[in-house]
Design an enzyme around this catalytic site. Structure first.
Site, PDB file in Angstrom:
ATOM      1  N   GLU A 194      -0.924  -8.356   5.207  1.00 12.73           N
ATOM      2  CA  GLU A 194      -0.633  -8.634   6.619  1.00 12.73           C
ATOM      3  C   GLU A 194      -1.907  -8.675   7.463  1.00 12.73           C
ATOM      4  OE1 GLU A 194      -0.415  -5.864   5.103  1.00 12.73           O
ATOM      5  OE2 GLU A 194      -0.781  -4.160   6.426  1.00 12.73           O
TER       6      GLU A 194
ATOM      7  N   CYS B  31       0.811  -1.215   0.000  1.00  8.59           N
ATOM      8  CA  CYS B  31       0.000   0.000   0.000  1.00  8.59           C
ATOM      9  C   CYS B  31       0.853   1.278   0.000  1.00  8.59           C
ATOM     10  CB  CYS B  31      -0.994  -0.052   1.153  1.00  8.59           C
ATOM     11  SG  CYS B  31      -2.458   0.914   0.805  1.00  8.59           S
TER      12      CYS B  31
ATOM     13  N   HIS C 221      -3.455  -5.090   1.593  1.00 15.58           N
ATOM     14  CA  HIS C 221      -2.767  -5.348   2.877  1.00 15.58           C
ATOM     15  C   HIS C 221      -2.660  -6.846   3.177  1.00 15.58           C
ATOM     16  CE1 HIS C 221      -2.374  -1.302   4.740  1.00 15.58           C
ATOM     17  NE2 HIS C 221      -3.268  -1.016   3.808  1.00 15.58           N
TER      18      HIS C 221
HETATM   19  N1  GLN Z   1      -3.664   6.405   1.054  1.00 13.71           N
HETATM   20  C1  GLN Z   1      -2.362   6.080   1.563  1.00 13.71           C
HETATM   21  C2  GLN Z   1      -1.268   6.883   0.857  1.00 13.71           C
HETATM   22  O1  GLN Z   1      -1.552   7.548  -0.075  1.00 13.71           O
HETATM   23  C3  GLN Z   1      -2.095   4.604   1.445  1.00 13.71           C
HETATM   24  C4  GLN Z   1      -3.108   3.827   2.255  1.00 13.71           C
HETATM   25  C5  GLN Z   1      -2.589   2.579   2.904  1.00 13.71           C
HETATM   26  O2  GLN Z   1      -1.371   2.358   3.044  1.00 13.71           O
HETATM   27  N2  GLN Z   1      -3.506   1.770   3.369  1.00 13.71           N
HETATM   28  O3  GLN Z   1      -0.155   6.835   1.240  1.00 13.71           O
END
Ligand code: GLN
Length: 191
Positions: A171, A79, A169
């Site tokens: 994890e 992410c 995610h």
């Molecule tokens: N929206 C976050 C970003 O732009 C990422 C979201 C996440 O890691 N769950 O960094």
């Protein structure tokens, strides 16, 4: 084998729980001094990429980590971590580590779909539970970037040299197959 988990902000503790389940030794990277400890690979967790990048720079951890990634240290990024690795961020002039040639769109699923769950296929792994939280997707990838997963024609997982990156995610779902794949990558690169 020891894996370092970037522990400045975000969902790092959940990655550590997976590593505990898999019996892999790990350390937390919280300050520059932690970079002196021996480790073979890195996990960049989800969270807020702008905050993580700012803290990495303020704490003098950004350049040393970027060099180690460029020199081939295996990385698993999820992410926000994926955003840190992208060479291009839609609507922004600059990137962070920029070590995977790809263009990402942050918060790409809009407000209503801010968080959602999807069961999709991952190359080399099979059906996988994907938990998306204000996730990015990958708009385009450069040559030699292998696409590992797509959800409704949007790329959500890639492999490039020493780096694995996913916009969801892994994890959080109790399925450790992505972390196991990462351990294989580390073994191959350290053999
Ligand atoms: N929206 C976050 C970003 O732009 C990422 C979201 C996440 O890691 N769950 O960094």
């Amino acid at each position: 084998m020891t894996i370092a988990v970037l522990a400045l902000q975000g969902a790092f503790a959940e990655h550590e729980k997976v590593l505990d389940r898999l019996g892999v030794s790990h350390i937390e990277l919280r300050q520059a001094g932690d970079l002196k400890k021996p480790f073979d690979a890195l996990i960049l967790p989800g969270g807020e990429s702008t905050v993580q990048s700012k803290l990495l720079k303020e704490l003098d951890m950004f350049e040393p980590l970027k060099k180690r990634i460029e020199n081939g240290m295996p990385v698993l990024a999820t992410c926000a971590g994926l955003i840190l690795l992208a060479s291009e961020i839609e609507g922004q002039d600059s990137c962070h580590f920029g070590t995977i040639p790809m263009c990402v769109r942050r918060n790409a699923y809009g407000r209503q779909l801010g968080s959602f769950y999807y069961e999709g296929g991952i190359k080399g792994i099979g059906t996988y539970p994907m938990e998306f939280i204000r996730a990015p997707y990958i708009e385009s990838v450069g040559d030699d970037v292998e696409i590992l997963a797509e959800v409704e024609e949007k790329i959500v997982g890639v492999a490039y040299k020493n780096q694995l990156a996913f916009s969801f995610h892994p994890e959080l779902t109790g399925n450790d197959k992505i972390h196991e794949k990462f351990l294989e990558l580390i073994k191959v690169s350290t053999d």
